[in-house]
Design a protein around this motif. Structure first.
Motif, mmCIF file in Angstrom:
data_model
loop_
_atom_site.group_PDB
_atom_site.id
_atom_site.type_symbol
_atom_site.label_atom_id
_atom_site.label_comp_id
_atom_site.label_asym_id
_atom_site.label_seq_id
_atom_site.Cartn_x
_atom_site.Cartn_y
_atom_site.Cartn_z
ATOM 1 N N VAL A 41 -23.999 73.148 117.042
ATOM 2 C CA VAL A 41 -23.939 72.471 118.364
ATOM 3 C C VAL A 41 -25.238 71.314 118.125
ATOM 4 C CG1 VAL A 41 -25.708 73.912 119.188
ATOM 5 C CG2 VAL A 41 -24.257 72.602 120.964
ATOM 6 N N LYS A 42 -26.151 71.629 117.125
ATOM 7 C CA LYS A 42 -27.561 70.783 117.118
ATOM 8 C C LYS A 42 -27.178 69.416 116.373
ATOM 9 C CE LYS A 42 -29.722 73.816 119.562
ATOM 10 N NZ LYS A 42 -30.028 73.509 121.067
ATOM 11 N N ASP A 43 -26.155 69.122 115.902
ATOM 12 C CA ASP A 43 -25.878 67.918 115.171
ATOM 13 C C ASP A 43 -26.100 66.880 116.326
ATOM 14 O OD1 ASP A 43 -25.371 69.195 112.994
ATOM 15 O OD2 ASP A 43 -23.284 68.734 112.744
ATOM 16 N N PRO A 68 -40.326 71.075 114.215
ATOM 17 C CA PRO A 68 -40.139 72.498 114.352
ATOM 18 C C PRO A 68 -39.028 72.991 114.760
ATOM 19 C CG PRO A 68 -41.338 71.700 116.200
ATOM 20 C CD PRO A 68 -40.852 70.605 115.777
ATOM 21 N N THR A 69 -38.214 74.022 113.815
ATOM 22 C CA THR A 69 -36.902 74.454 114.308
ATOM 23 C C THR A 69 -36.738 75.649 113.636
ATOM 24 O OG1 THR A 69 -34.638 73.945 113.945
ATOM 25 C CG2 THR A 69 -36.215 73.237 112.157
ATOM 26 N N ALA A 70 -35.662 76.282 114.448
ATOM 27 C CA ALA A 70 -35.080 77.814 113.696
ATOM 28 C C ALA A 70 -34.014 77.464 112.563
ATOM 29 C CB ALA A 70 -34.618 78.375 114.984
ATOM 30 N N GLY A 71 -33.694 76.119 112.662
ATOM 31 C CA GLY A 71 -32.729 75.513 111.430
ATOM 32 C C GLY A 71 -31.699 75.028 111.672
ATOM 33 N N ASN A 72 -30.986 75.096 113.096
ATOM 34 C CA ASN A 72 -30.045 74.306 113.241
ATOM 35 C C ASN A 72 -30.475 72.730 113.877
ATOM 36 O OD1 ASN A 72 -27.904 75.952 112.433
ATOM 37 N ND2 ASN A 72 -27.514 77.018 114.563
ATOM 38 N N THR A 73 -31.447 72.676 114.188
ATOM 39 C CA THR A 73 -31.641 71.477 114.862
ATOM 40 C C THR A 73 -32.387 70.756 113.539
ATOM 41 O OG1 THR A 73 -32.318 72.467 117.019
ATOM 42 C CG2 THR A 73 -33.423 70.037 116.467
ATOM 43 N N GLY A 74 -33.003 71.437 112.834
ATOM 44 C CA GLY A 74 -33.391 70.712 111.392
ATOM 45 C C GLY A 74 -31.958 70.202 110.766
ATOM 46 N N GLY A 119 -44.136 83.119 115.371
ATOM 47 C CA GLY A 119 -43.120 82.694 116.264
ATOM 48 C C GLY A 119 -42.734 80.983 116.241
ATOM 49 N N ILE A 120 -42.000 80.580 117.085
ATOM 50 C CA ILE A 120 -41.658 78.951 117.151
ATOM 51 C C ILE A 120 -42.717 78.548 117.397
ATOM 52 C CG2 ILE A 120 -40.724 79.016 119.401
ATOM 53 C CD1 ILE A 120 -38.905 77.585 116.308
ATOM 54 N N LYS A 121 -44.001 79.269 118.452
ATOM 55 C CA LYS A 121 -44.914 78.541 118.744
ATOM 56 C C LYS A 121 -46.012 77.976 117.563
ATOM 57 C CE LYS A 121 -45.885 80.443 123.237
ATOM 58 N NZ LYS A 121 -46.480 81.469 123.873
ATOM 59 N N MET A 141 -39.604 66.518 118.620
ATOM 60 C CA MET A 141 -40.021 67.555 119.710
ATOM 61 C C MET A 141 -39.006 68.170 120.436
ATOM 62 S SD MET A 141 -42.138 70.033 119.920
ATOM 63 C CE MET A 141 -43.543 69.797 118.764
ATOM 64 N N GLN A 142 -37.956 68.812 120.056
ATOM 65 C CA GLN A 142 -37.023 69.265 120.804
ATOM 66 C C GLN A 142 -37.195 69.953 121.943
ATOM 67 O OE1 GLN A 142 -34.410 72.370 119.060
ATOM 68 N NE2 GLN A 142 -36.065 72.986 117.731
ATOM 69 N N PHE A 143 -38.316 70.576 122.019
ATOM 70 C CA PHE A 143 -38.920 71.559 123.047
ATOM 71 C C PHE A 143 -39.262 70.745 124.269
ATOM 72 C CE2 PHE A 143 -39.131 73.865 118.930
ATOM 73 C CZ PHE A 143 -38.350 74.885 119.546
ATOM 74 N N LYS A 144 -39.664 69.539 124.026
ATOM 75 C CA LYS A 144 -39.933 68.756 125.454
ATOM 76 C C LYS A 144 -39.110 67.607 125.558
ATOM 77 C CE LYS A 144 -44.602 67.379 124.035
ATOM 78 N NZ LYS A 144 -46.164 67.561 124.077
ATOM 79 N N ALA A 175 -30.084 79.899 125.392
ATOM 80 C CA ALA A 175 -30.957 79.162 125.393
ATOM 81 C C ALA A 175 -32.176 79.232 124.364
ATOM 82 C CB ALA A 175 -31.867 78.801 126.794
ATOM 83 N N GLY A 176 -32.445 78.327 123.714
ATOM 84 C CA GLY A 176 -33.591 78.341 122.572
ATOM 85 C C GLY A 176 -34.552 77.384 123.054
ATOM 86 N N SER A 177 -34.394 76.174 122.573
ATOM 87 C CA SER A 177 -35.014 74.964 123.390
ATOM 88 C C SER A 177 -34.508 74.714 124.860
ATOM 89 C CB SER A 177 -34.910 73.641 122.746
ATOM 90 O OG SER A 177 -33.366 73.185 122.880
ATOM 91 N N GLY A 178 -33.386 75.261 125.349
ATOM 92 C CA GLY A 178 -32.897 75.009 126.548
ATOM 93 C C GLY A 178 -32.385 73.824 126.758
ATOM 94 N N GLU A 218 -29.998 85.010 116.653
ATOM 95 C CA GLU A 218 -30.974 83.947 115.780
ATOM 96 C C GLU A 218 -30.516 82.629 116.880
ATOM 97 O OE1 GLU A 218 -31.549 84.657 111.796
ATOM 98 O OE2 GLU A 218 -31.814 82.421 111.676
ATOM 99 N N GLY A 219 -31.493 81.781 116.872
ATOM 100 C CA GLY A 219 -31.355 80.355 117.582
ATOM 101 C C GLY A 219 -31.452 80.241 119.027
ATOM 102 N N ILE A 220 -31.307 81.381 119.748
ATOM 103 C CA ILE A 220 -31.584 81.477 120.884
ATOM 104 C C ILE A 220 -32.848 82.573 121.595
ATOM 105 C CG2 ILE A 220 -29.255 80.833 121.971
ATOM 106 C CD1 ILE A 220 -28.789 83.932 122.512
ATOM 107 N N GLY A 221 -33.455 82.407 122.570
ATOM 108 C CA GLY A 221 -34.485 83.419 122.888
ATOM 109 C C GLY A 221 -35.727 82.219 123.034
ATOM 110 N N VAL A 222 -36.502 82.703 123.857
ATOM 111 C CA VAL A 222 -37.577 81.808 124.125
ATOM 112 C C VAL A 222 -38.960 82.610 124.331
ATOM 113 C CG1 VAL A 222 -36.023 80.125 125.642
ATOM 114 C CG2 VAL A 222 -37.530 81.643 126.855
HETATM 115 N N1 MET Z 1 -31.763 76.311 118.308
HETATM 116 C C1 MET Z 1 -32.919 75.632 118.063
HETATM 117 C C2 MET Z 1 -33.194 75.136 116.610
HETATM 118 O O1 MET Z 1 -32.371 75.690 115.842
HETATM 119 C C3 MET Z 1 -34.123 75.886 118.965
HETATM 120 C C4 MET Z 1 -34.651 77.274 118.320
HETATM 121 S S1 MET Z 1 -35.922 78.154 119.215
HETATM 122 C C5 MET Z 1 -35.720 79.549 118.714
HETATM 123 O O2 MET Z 1 -34.133 74.724 116.343
#
Ligand code: MET
Length: 302
Positions: A41-43, A68-74, A119-121, A141-144, A175-178, A218-222
């Motif tokens: 979904v992050k494409d 910064p990413t869990a992978g898919n956004t990257g 963590g992601i922080k 910065m996907q988180f904001k 939701a990960g980034s939400g 993986e990929g969700i959780g905040v």
């Molecule tokens: N799913 C998003 C990413 O791949 C955000 C992850 S935050 C756990 O970067």
């Protein structure tokens, strides 16, 4: 179909009417986002944030992109930056899947790992530090970044309305980034204010007030409440155990021929819970963000 670039394959994914019998004759529909070319979904987000950066002049011909990413956004960002020949550094907590990390590198990105326990922080902090030390750099910065919910408001959400062509009783997603959840919720509630928006998190995520702890989903959780949630009304938050998520991952392969990752398993587990509480003939729409094929090294089918 003749195409000139894989970027043309982003979006317009199928919506499946899952063949799961629910006693009150409700249906669960899932948007199959693993059919995007980067496999998630992050494409949509990578393409949208990089284009927004170019359009606003924040990204020029030789800007270094850092995220910064869990992978898919990257992976989504690396697909987009490759098209524009932009050097890319992705900062990833080391716990995230081997396959996703390999794929980011395969696309030409440089990977920097941060300790899992931060963590992601920890990855966010490190990305900002690298950016401060890098000339002509840009952190999407996907988180904001408002382009995050906007990506889904403008693409995935309108697709759902067209795909289903029936009222959506409930929208249920992780939701990960939400950004996905907030962007789609905003659009769907504008179309039909009676649509319920239900956010899904794994145990160990903080939305329901529980203590933060590691989880396998993986990929969700905040680790902090996504700022995008200020712009939407959330009707319910459901916390799903890793065990329940992986049970549905296995069931979807065995009964529906669907290879999905754990965030999809959590989305289905939540959808099944909600289905029992809705009126007869309800339409539940959820999102399956990615495929199990990028988690096979974690023995998820054992
Ligand atoms: N799913 C998003 C990413 O791949 C955000 C992850 S935050 C756990 O970067």
């Amino acid at each position: 179909m003749l195409i000139k670039s894989v970027s043309q394959l982003i979006g317009h994914t199928p919506l499946i009417d899952l063949q799961i019998t629910i006693p009150n004759n409700s249906h669960i529909y899932a948007k199959l986002e693993m059919f995007n070319p980067g496999g998630s979904v992050k494409d949509r987000l990578g393409q949208f944030m990089i284009q927004a950066g170019i359009d606003s002049g924040k990204i020029t011909a030789d800007t270094t992109i850092i995220e910064p990413t869990a992978g898919n956004t990257g992976i989504g960002i690396a697909l987009a930056t490759q098209q524009h020949h932009l050097p890319t550094i992705l900062v990833v907590p080391e716990k995230f899947s081997f396959e996703k990390q390999q794929l980011m590198k395969a696309l030409g990105a440089r990977l920097i790992n941060t300790p899992s326990e931060l963590g992601i922080k920890g990855a966010i902090k490190k990305a900002n530090e690298i950016a401060a030390a890098t000339d002509n750099s840009y952190v999407p910065m996907q988180f904001k970044n408002p382009a995050n919910p906007a990506a889904y408001y403008h693409t995935l959400a309108p697709e759902l309305i067209v795909d289903l062509d029936e009222p959506i009783t409930a929208f249920i997603a992780g939701a990960g980034s939400g950004g996905t959840f907030a962007g789609v919720t905003k659009y769907l509630k504008e179309q039909d204010p009676t649509t319920k928006a239900i956010v899904v998190e794994p145990e160990g995520s903080i939305l329901n007030g529980g203590p933060a702890h590691p989880h396998r989903t993986e990929g969700i959780g905040v680790e902090f409440v996504p700022p995008f949630f200020k712009d939407i009304t959330i009707d319910q938050t459901l916390t799903i155990s890793d065990a329940d998520a992986f049970k549905q991952v296995k069931a979807l392969a065995r009964t529906q021929g669907l290879f999905v990752g754990s965030s999809s398993g959590a989305a289905l587990a939540a959808s099944l819970k909600v289905a029992e509480t809705l009126p007869p003939n309800s339409n539940i729409v959820t999102i399956f963000p990615d495929s199990s094929e990028r988690y096979l090294s974690e023995n998820i089918y054992d």
